[in-house]
Write an enzyme that holds these catalytic residues in place. Sequence first.
Site, PDB file in Angstrom:
ATOM      1  N   CYS A   1     -14.821 -11.301  -5.074  1.00  0.00           N
ATOM      2  CA  CYS A   1     -13.687 -11.428  -4.155  1.00  0.00           C
ATOM      3  C   CYS A   1     -14.041 -12.365  -3.001  1.00  0.00           C
ATOM      4  O   CYS A   1     -14.235 -13.552  -3.207  1.00  0.00           O
ATOM      5  CB  CYS A   1     -13.237 -10.050  -3.673  1.00  0.00           C
TER       6      CYS A   1
ATOM      7  N   HIS B   1     -12.750  -6.719  -8.851  1.00  0.00           N
ATOM      8  CA  HIS B   1     -13.432  -5.517  -8.401  1.00  0.00           C
ATOM      9  C   HIS B   1     -13.581  -4.580  -9.603  1.00  0.00           C
ATOM     10  O   HIS B   1     -12.783  -4.609 -10.534  1.00  0.00           O
ATOM     11  CB  HIS B   1     -12.623  -4.813  -7.311  1.00  0.00           C
TER      12      HIS B   1
END
Length: 485
Positions: A328, A427
């Site tokens: 991310c 994630h």
Amino acid sequence: MEKKSLLILGTASHVGKSSVVTAICRILSRNYRVAPFKAQNMSLNSWITKDGKEIGIAQAIQAKAAGTEPTADMNPVLLKPKGDCVSQVILLGEPYADKSAGQYYDSIEEMNGVLEGALERLWKEHDIIVMEGAGGAAEINLYERDVVNVGTARLTQAPIILVGDIERGGVFASLYGTVALLPEDVKKNVKGFIINKFRGDPEILKPGLKQLEEITGIPVLGVLPHFKLRIPSEDSVSLGDKEGAKNEKEVEIAVIRLPRISNFTDFEPLEGLVKVHYVDIDEDLGNPDAIMIPGTKNTINDLLDLRASGMDKKIQAFKGKIPIFGICGGYQMLGRTIFDSGVENGVEAEFEGLRLLDIGTKFGEYKKRTIQVTKKVNGYGPILKSIDGEDIKGYEIHMGVTDSNRTVFGDDGAIDEEGLVIGTYLHGLFDNENIRNALVRYLCEKKGLEYRPEEIISENDAYEELANRFEQNIDMEKLYEIAGI
């Protein structure tokens, strides 16, 4: 139908409220339709529901333990700190606004309406709601603005169980003091105590338990022993409690502890296999076998802090030598540049990245991508070649768009020419057994070590383990009586 609920409050942060709620959800789900609920959660570890809503990861875990699908109603208000006393407010799973503490408290009346609606929807579909407070329940300076402890207690009139942590000492004073400081209309609903994280023979506690019960008139439901939870952590407080893996002297992964770190639970699945060491940006990086750059609530500010501390050069020095993963915000940092139109850091500017991947990221609008995804591994490089074409699952929570000429998981992410620098928006990457084992196998082989696959415990078994431990140490008959079931 009667609206049944049970509220778990704590004497402080990290006393075990979330795990107690998880255990109770699991136990009650055997006979009832159960939903977890936390009115307001402040956490940088979040989860994406099937319909793309963002909630605290603790409520997602609790919902799964209860055998129900996580929904935004289970955590209607999520606060994600961005720094400088400002948090992003997630309302019913959607980005609402960035607010200071004062601005947020000014909107409490609006929040109360949101909470009432969420509870009503949950009660329509479930027999009982197991609710969780936040931090310490007796924050007397916040009572008039509190929605998650005193506010939830007043809104629902639920029976309350108060949890205290004996590991840090002072548990009797903490339990007694919390009850003493609660408003009278809330105090009357405290029906039981649970003492958590005890090490040793519980017999030595009996005189204290008896005296606490006599002083308060509230029964102690039980003493939970300290044991290693095999479910994800909720917040960064628990980073200091990490235990080493059985092979910690053999393989070490360094996770850069960014000042605004988020979703550090991404790396917990690796902890049973290798030593996962969190390194502050002003610390010596040492000589790890792999480096992980995690997500962050403010990519640009953390990138600037990396550069100011010199950690950027320490990471760059390992290019081509060991695997470097960015997830991310960490993925965005690995690129050439990050352009911000003003939505991330307030002013239009371009920032130089770590230049470890041939990518560029643009923050063009205040819009967050939140979605669960399934991708295929593009098996480029020495780590991923053994799982080429296999599926992995994860979820995305990010602002910004990144261009990549060499993707790594379907159309996501990027990988360098040597196959050692890998970036992704996914994630939950290491929740995938194939990814996890591919990385650790590579690290072991590189060091000439025998690769020993992990002992796998399923998510379901982890919930059962927690529930069984709870039932063995808690007066369940009394708990059922308190809950009115």
